[in-house]
Design a protein around this motif. Sequence first.
Motif, PDB file in Angstrom:
ATOM      1  N   PHE A  72       0.782  -1.147   0.130  1.00 44.89           N
ATOM      2  CA  PHE A  72       0.020  -0.091  -0.057  1.00 44.89           C
ATOM      3  C   PHE A  72       0.864   1.236  -0.011  1.00 44.89           C
ATOM      4  O   PHE A  72       1.803   1.562   0.782  1.00 44.89           O
ATOM      5  CB  PHE A  72      -0.892  -0.117   1.163  1.00 44.89           C
ATOM      6  CG  PHE A  72      -1.825  -1.096   1.053  1.00 44.89           C
ATOM      7  CD1 PHE A  72      -2.919  -0.921   0.672  1.00 44.89           C
ATOM      8  CD2 PHE A  72      -1.633  -2.320   1.875  1.00 44.89           C
ATOM      9  CE1 PHE A  72      -4.054  -2.279   0.597  1.00 44.89           C
ATOM     10  CE2 PHE A  72      -2.356  -3.330   1.982  1.00 44.89           C
ATOM     11  CZ  PHE A  72      -3.766  -3.087   1.472  1.00 44.89           C
ATOM     12  N   LYS A  74       1.166   5.505  -0.204  1.00 42.46           N
ATOM     13  CA  LYS A  74      -0.181   6.800   0.018  1.00 42.46           C
ATOM     14  C   LYS A  74       0.122   7.880  -1.081  1.00 42.46           C
ATOM     15  O   LYS A  74      -0.743   8.596  -1.464  1.00 42.46           O
ATOM     16  CB  LYS A  74       0.231   7.479   1.265  1.00 42.46           C
ATOM     17  CG  LYS A  74       1.508   8.424   1.454  1.00 42.46           C
ATOM     18  CD  LYS A  74       1.470   8.919   2.614  1.00 42.46           C
ATOM     19  CE  LYS A  74       2.908   9.746   2.886  1.00 42.46           C
ATOM     20  NZ  LYS A  74       2.948  10.675   3.953  1.00 42.46           N
ATOM     21  N   VAL A 189      -1.164  -1.307  -4.619  1.00 44.42           N
ATOM     22  CA  VAL A 189      -2.458  -0.125  -4.274  1.00 44.42           C
ATOM     23  C   VAL A 189      -1.628   1.101  -3.869  1.00 44.42           C
ATOM     24  O   VAL A 189      -1.197   1.233  -3.063  1.00 44.42           O
ATOM     25  CB  VAL A 189      -3.260  -0.754  -3.180  1.00 44.42           C
ATOM     26  CG1 VAL A 189      -4.481   0.322  -3.409  1.00 44.42           C
ATOM     27  CG2 VAL A 189      -3.680  -2.118  -3.632  1.00 44.42           C
ATOM     28  N   ARG A 191      -2.233   5.563  -3.705  1.00 45.42           N
ATOM     29  CA  ARG A 191      -3.172   6.658  -3.298  1.00 45.42           C
ATOM     30  C   ARG A 191      -3.858   5.952  -1.883  1.00 45.42           C
ATOM     31  O   ARG A 191      -5.334   6.169  -1.950  1.00 45.42           O
ATOM     32  CB  ARG A 191      -4.215   7.030  -4.186  1.00 45.42           C
ATOM     33  CG  ARG A 191      -3.580   7.920  -5.194  1.00 45.42           C
ATOM     34  CD  ARG A 191      -4.631   8.828  -5.867  1.00 45.42           C
ATOM     35  NE  ARG A 191      -3.960   9.611  -7.010  1.00 45.42           N
ATOM     36  CZ  ARG A 191      -3.151  10.974  -6.955  1.00 45.42           C
ATOM     37  NH1 ARG A 191      -3.186  11.440  -5.794  1.00 45.42           N
ATOM     38  NH2 ARG A 191      -2.896  11.592  -8.037  1.00 45.42           N
ATOM     39  N   THR A 192      -3.215   5.288  -1.032  1.00 51.19           N
ATOM     40  CA  THR A 192      -3.908   4.520   0.219  1.00 51.19           C
ATOM     41  C   THR A 192      -3.054   4.893   1.106  1.00 51.19           C
ATOM     42  O   THR A 192      -1.990   4.464   1.446  1.00 51.19           O
ATOM     43  CB  THR A 192      -3.987   3.139  -0.337  1.00 51.19           C
ATOM     44  OG1 THR A 192      -4.700   2.850  -1.492  1.00 51.19           O
ATOM     45  CG2 THR A 192      -4.781   2.284   0.928  1.00 51.19           C
ATOM     46  N   LEU A 210      -6.790   1.904   6.680  1.00 53.87           N
ATOM     47  CA  LEU A 210      -6.402   2.586   5.381  1.00 53.87           C
ATOM     48  C   LEU A 210      -7.412   3.632   4.798  1.00 53.87           C
ATOM     49  O   LEU A 210      -8.533   2.967   4.943  1.00 53.87           O
ATOM     50  CB  LEU A 210      -5.706   1.569   4.288  1.00 53.87           C
ATOM     51  CG  LEU A 210      -4.560   0.754   4.805  1.00 53.87           C
ATOM     52  CD1 LEU A 210      -4.565  -0.426   3.663  1.00 53.87           C
ATOM     53  CD2 LEU A 210      -3.348   1.279   4.962  1.00 53.87           C
ATOM     54  N   ASN A 211      -7.016   4.536   4.470  1.00 58.23           N
ATOM     55  CA  ASN A 211      -7.958   5.543   3.411  1.00 58.23           C
ATOM     56  C   ASN A 211      -7.474   5.354   1.956  1.00 58.23           C
ATOM     57  O   ASN A 211      -6.529   5.677   1.714  1.00 58.23           O
ATOM     58  CB  ASN A 211      -7.631   6.849   4.024  1.00 58.23           C
ATOM     59  CG  ASN A 211      -8.891   7.464   4.924  1.00 58.23           C
ATOM     60  OD1 ASN A 211      -9.383   6.536   5.675  1.00 58.23           O
ATOM     61  ND2 ASN A 211      -8.829   8.491   5.067  1.00 58.23           N
ATOM     62  N   LYS A 212      -8.423   4.576   1.322  1.00 59.78           N
ATOM     63  CA  LYS A 212      -8.271   4.594  -0.326  1.00 59.78           C
ATOM     64  C   LYS A 212      -8.784   5.787  -0.960  1.00 59.78           C
ATOM     65  O   LYS A 212      -9.769   6.413  -0.258  1.00 59.78           O
ATOM     66  CB  LYS A 212      -9.025   3.282  -0.529  1.00 59.78           C
ATOM     67  CG  LYS A 212      -8.490   2.055   0.025  1.00 59.78           C
ATOM     68  CD  LYS A 212      -9.216   0.688  -0.832  1.00 59.78           C
ATOM     69  CE  LYS A 212      -8.428   0.698  -2.239  1.00 59.78           C
ATOM     70  NZ  LYS A 212      -9.128  -0.654  -2.774  1.00 59.78           N
ATOM     71  N   TYR A 214      -6.828   8.527  -1.403  1.00 52.41           N
ATOM     72  CA  TYR A 214      -6.130   9.579  -0.744  1.00 52.41           C
ATOM     73  C   TYR A 214      -5.277  10.466  -1.733  1.00 52.41           C
ATOM     74  O   TYR A 214      -4.779  10.032  -2.563  1.00 52.41           O
ATOM     75  CB  TYR A 214      -5.304   9.022   0.211  1.00 52.41           C
ATOM     76  CG  TYR A 214      -4.372   9.933   1.073  1.00 52.41           C
ATOM     77  CD1 TYR A 214      -4.961  11.011   1.713  1.00 52.41           C
ATOM     78  CD2 TYR A 214      -2.953  10.325   0.901  1.00 52.41           C
ATOM     79  CE1 TYR A 214      -4.160  12.006   2.589  1.00 52.41           C
ATOM     80  CE2 TYR A 214      -2.324  11.195   1.239  1.00 52.41           C
ATOM     81  CZ  TYR A 214      -2.717  11.953   2.228  1.00 52.41           C
ATOM     82  OH  TYR A 214      -2.020  13.074   2.638  1.00 52.41           O
ATOM     83  N   GLU A 224     -12.451   9.631  -0.281  1.00 57.21           N
ATOM     84  CA  GLU A 224     -11.656   8.706   0.326  1.00 57.21           C
ATOM     85  C   GLU A 224     -12.650   7.712   1.185  1.00 57.21           C
ATOM     86  O   GLU A 224     -14.051   8.098   1.387  1.00 57.21           O
ATOM     87  CB  GLU A 224     -11.101   9.362   1.482  1.00 57.21           C
ATOM     88  CG  GLU A 224      -9.661  10.208   0.910  1.00 57.21           C
ATOM     89  CD  GLU A 224      -8.964  10.738   2.170  1.00 57.21           C
ATOM     90  OE1 GLU A 224      -8.758  10.172   2.951  1.00 57.21           O
ATOM     91  OE2 GLU A 224      -8.418  11.915   1.819  1.00 57.21           O
ATOM     92  N   GLU A 226     -12.339   4.613   3.979  1.00 56.90           N
ATOM     93  CA  GLU A 226     -11.624   3.929   5.202  1.00 56.90           C
ATOM     94  C   GLU A 226     -11.940   2.360   5.107  1.00 56.90           C
ATOM     95  O   GLU A 226     -13.018   2.019   5.057  1.00 56.90           O
ATOM     96  CB  GLU A 226     -11.934   4.361   6.365  1.00 56.90           C
ATOM     97  CG  GLU A 226     -10.769   3.681   7.373  1.00 56.90           C
ATOM     98  CD  GLU A 226     -11.023   4.555   8.791  1.00 56.90           C
ATOM     99  OE1 GLU A 226     -10.205   5.379   9.179  1.00 56.90           O
ATOM    100  OE2 GLU A 226     -11.755   4.082   9.723  1.00 56.90           O
TER     101      GLU A 226
END
Length: 507
Positions: A72, A74, A189, A191-192, A210-212, A214, A224, A226
């Motif tokens: 993951f 970000k 993945v 932007r998480t 996690l925030n997908k 993002y 977003e 969660e």
Amino acid sequence: MSKVNLLGRRNFIKGLGAAGAVMAAPAMATSVSAKGVKWDETVEIAIIGSGFAGLAAGIEAARQGCKSVTIFEKMPVFGGNSAINGGLFAAPQTPMQKEQGVEDSVERMVNDQLKAGRGIADEALLRHVASHAMEALQMTIDAGAEFHPYLQQLGGHSVPRTYQTTVSCGAGITQPLLHECRKVGVNMVSRTKFNGFILDDAGKVVGVRLNKGYYFEDEDAGVEKEINVRATRGVIMATGGFAQNVDLRMAQDPTLTAEVGCTNAKGATGEGMFEMFRLGAIPVHMAHIQSGPWASPDEGGFGYVSNYSIFNFPHSIAVNRMTGKRFMNEIADRKTRADAELACRDAEGNPLPPIMITSYEHAKQHPNCKKVLKYGVGWKFDSLEDLAKHFDVPLKPLKEQVEEYNGYVKSGNDEQFGKNMGKAKGKYLKAPFTVVRLWPKVHYCQGGVQINTKAEVKDSFTGKRIEGLYAAGEVAGGMHGVSRLGSCSIPDCMVMGMTAARSIMGA
């Protein structure tokens, strides 16, 4: 280098101001109990961060039989800070060393690092990394990374042992590793954003929040969601350092304000490290933040000058513009050189970036030389007279210094600063010259969470490991002590990433 099997200012303020728009401390994440949690996804291993450590961990986990591993990230692209580093990889007892008659060993590499660490480096971790550096280097070669057909001797290293990617940056490794991850079935993945850990009743890490969707650049831009991701085998934190978190770095060293340049990607803000501290991880060496002595005040970030300087330092001189004389061993460890550069001031005490002088004949052998000159972050001069006039350096002492240094090249003995002249043999300073300005930039955080040689995160309350939690790379502190030697971060990240995967898989 072909694929082989290795195991058988522009303006001073403008330059410094590149970090001026850096974000403040990130919002704190929070960890929660697994009781009543609805799992949105389940994997065997969750890896947070897609730099050298995360990518190596993913590949190794798959090779060790893990059927479900997800990385993951970000940011919108993979590779993190690793993609923009110098692409320099140190390892002992390599085939290229043997071809060039370089005597090296794990012990010698460790001793060089211990010296730079000034008594507080973690010898066990350094030895573990040096002992497995060839395996990590082989992983990059197998994935398709290509390296220059020569070795470099970076500051603080007693022998040449550093490979560099042909593209002279970390992307020459992260891109092949990313391709290999996908090839072996690692799920990627972007932007998480990591929000926190999920713990069972015994305090074991069993998942992550996690925030997908993002958007680091604009948190209001994305939609977003969660999610809770269960990790049945464990979580590997490979989130990097905190050099772009100005508040945190100033808490350790008040001089590292937003006006001090930084070579790191903007996402190097440290929230993953914060959350591990909340769980009880041991903070270690947080105040030891390294500045790169090869950086230029005339460009933002890592830029073109950094790799150019690293290559040319062994056969160049660094000169104080007030005196026209050398002021340091150009290949001493990073802290020694950064401190010496910061001491270069004008009569009023203002920063006066020193200059590095190289013969164009030798400087042009590095691919960045053309770009340094093209983009105006370096200069070419036909004589010392022109050089001295441009930088307002006293000519007579400068001429004397160049003549004296050329004597050291001839004798092989630097009587001024004890510089190892092996890489300067036959490389006299003569016109035409190329010149760049030097000024340190925040580059690497030696501090982070304490780990052991299994990449397990240690608990400050029990002294034992935090169950289910592993860390690798710059987010883990203590390995390098006061000063990290250049080209040792990639083997550190990759070996500990591989180690975390092996520990989880019981290999």
